[in-house]
Design a protein around this motif. Structure first.
Motif, short mmCIF file in Angstrom:
data_model
loop_
_atom_site.label_atom_id
_atom_site.label_comp_id
_atom_site.label_asym_id
_atom_site.label_seq_id
_atom_site.Cartn_x
_atom_site.Cartn_y
_atom_site.Cartn_z
N GLY A 34 0.78 -1.24 0.00
CA GLY A 34 0.00 0.00 0.00
C GLY A 34 0.81 1.28 0.00
N ALA A 35 2.12 1.17 -0.03
CA ALA A 35 2.95 2.37 -0.04
C ALA A 35 2.94 3.02 -1.43
N VAL A 36 3.14 4.32 -1.43
CA VAL A 36 3.37 5.05 -2.68
C VAL A 36 4.87 4.98 -2.96
N LEU A 37 5.24 4.37 -4.06
CA LEU A 37 6.65 4.16 -4.39
C LEU A 37 7.15 5.23 -5.34
N ILE A 38 8.26 5.85 -4.96
CA ILE A 38 8.94 6.80 -5.83
C ILE A 38 10.33 6.24 -6.07
N ASP A 39 10.58 5.80 -7.29
CA ASP A 39 11.80 5.08 -7.66
C ASP A 39 12.80 6.06 -8.29
N ALA A 40 13.87 6.36 -7.57
CA ALA A 40 14.84 7.32 -8.07
C ALA A 40 15.52 6.84 -9.34
N ASP A 41 15.75 5.53 -9.46
CA ASP A 41 16.36 5.00 -10.69
C ASP A 41 15.47 5.27 -11.89
N GLN A 42 14.17 5.02 -11.71
CA GLN A 42 13.24 5.26 -12.81
C GLN A 42 13.18 6.75 -13.16
N LEU A 43 13.14 7.58 -12.14
CA LEU A 43 13.11 9.02 -12.39
C LEU A 43 14.39 9.48 -13.07
N SER A 44 15.52 8.88 -12.69
CA SER A 44 16.79 9.29 -13.29
C SER A 44 16.82 8.97 -14.78
N ARG A 45 16.06 7.97 -15.19
CA ARG A 45 15.94 7.68 -16.61
C ARG A 45 15.02 8.68 -17.30
N GLU A 46 13.94 9.01 -16.62
CA GLU A 46 12.96 9.91 -17.22
C GLU A 46 13.52 11.31 -17.43
N VAL A 47 14.34 11.79 -16.49
CA VAL A 47 14.81 13.18 -16.59
C VAL A 47 15.93 13.35 -17.61
N VAL A 48 16.46 12.23 -18.13
CA VAL A 48 17.46 12.32 -19.20
C VAL A 48 17.00 11.57 -20.44
N ALA A 49 15.69 11.42 -20.59
CA ALA A 49 15.15 10.78 -21.78
C ALA A 49 15.37 11.67 -23.01
N LYS A 50 15.22 11.08 -24.15
CA LYS A 50 15.41 11.81 -25.41
C LYS A 50 14.53 13.06 -25.44
N GLY A 51 15.13 14.18 -25.77
CA GLY A 51 14.38 15.43 -25.88
C GLY A 51 14.32 16.25 -24.62
N THR A 52 14.88 15.75 -23.51
CA THR A 52 14.83 16.50 -22.25
C THR A 52 16.01 17.46 -22.12
N GLU A 53 15.83 18.45 -21.25
CA GLU A 53 16.92 19.37 -20.96
C GLU A 53 18.08 18.63 -20.29
N GLY A 54 17.74 17.62 -19.49
CA GLY A 54 18.78 16.85 -18.81
C GLY A 54 19.71 16.17 -19.79
N LEU A 55 19.16 15.56 -20.83
CA LEU A 55 19.99 14.88 -21.81
C LEU A 55 20.82 15.89 -22.60
N ALA A 56 20.24 17.03 -22.91
CA ALA A 56 20.98 18.06 -23.64
C ALA A 56 22.19 18.53 -22.83
N GLU A 57 22.02 18.66 -21.52
CA GLU A 57 23.12 19.09 -20.68
C GLU A 57 24.20 18.02 -20.59
N ILE A 58 23.80 16.75 -20.52
CA ILE A 58 24.78 15.66 -20.50
C ILE A 58 25.62 15.66 -21.78
N ALA A 59 24.96 15.84 -22.91
CA ALA A 59 25.67 15.86 -24.19
C ALA A 59 26.63 17.04 -24.26
#
Length: 217
Positions: A34-59
């Motif tokens: 019944g817990a609300v799960l917030i998965d940092a690994d999953q979020l870390s993928r989402e914030v550097v997905a194709k087209g994000t500002e995060g990925l642009a900064e990594i590049a």
């Protein structure tokens, strides 16, 4: 009267453990309880997905060679780069971690009042976040078993597995901030029994109190 003081704040649980310790199994089980799960690994993928500002900064920081032909992040290439160089790893963290924390905060704010929120954070200790939680859960497993899982399940070499492990906090450092250490040295059943014990001892009372306050509001 339904006042802010009468409304139960969420119970914040930080979940961490070394790579291949079994942390994901615990996270999924807590979610099933019944817990609300917030998965940092999953979020870390989402914030550097194709087209994000995060990925642009990594590049921009690491060069466009870190991208695949399709413009996605080349994770194996990036992993090999950062785990061999602490400064580069810190540079990547400075890009990813603020974005992950911002998205985590947004999801926490959207959770129902009185929720039990589990934040699955592999680098909880390394990033000094233990103080942000009501309870910290740490999953531990024997070193050789973790290496075996990484080699057999993830196709890594032993040296690569050790490199990943050594780039993280030690078991002793995690145990130092833990309220509860879960021992994953035997069976999954044993591990989940320990999670049940934690839930019954630390969470059930909170949920009952939250329900009572909600009914009385």
């Amino acid at each position: 009267m339904n006042t802010e003081s009468q409304i139960q704040k969420p119970l914040m649980i930080g979940l961490t453990g070394g790579i291949a310790s079994g942390k994901s199994v615990v996270a999924r089980y807590l979610e099933s309880l019944g817990a609300v799960l917030i998965d940092a690994d999953q979020l870390s993928r989402e914030v550097v997905a194709k087209g994000t500002e995060g990925l642009a900064e990594i590049a921009e920081v690491f060069g466009r060679d870190i991208l695949t032909e399709n413009g996605d992040l080349n994770r194996p290439a990036l992993g090999a780069l950062i785990f061999a160089d602490e400064q580069k790893r810190e540079a990547l963290n400075s890009i990813v971690h603020p974005r992950v924390r911002a998205e985590s905060a947004r999801r926490i704010a959207e959770a129902p009042r009185g929720s039990v929120i589990v934040q699955d954070i592999p680098l909880l200790v390394e990033t000094g976040q233990a103080k942000n939680f009501d309870k910290v859960l740490v999953v531990q497993a024997p070193l050789e078993e973790r290496i075996r899982r990484m080699v057999e399940d993830r196709g890594m070499t032993r040296d690569a597995a050790l490199s990943r492990i050594e780039a993280q906090a030690s078991d002793a450092e995690r145990a130092e901030v833990a309220d509860v250490v879960l021992d994953n040295s035997t069976t999954i059943e044993s591990l989940l029994e320990q999670v049940d014990d934690f839930w019954n001892q630390h969470v059930v009372e909170y949920l009952e109190t939250s329900k009572t306050r909600s009914q009385g509001a």
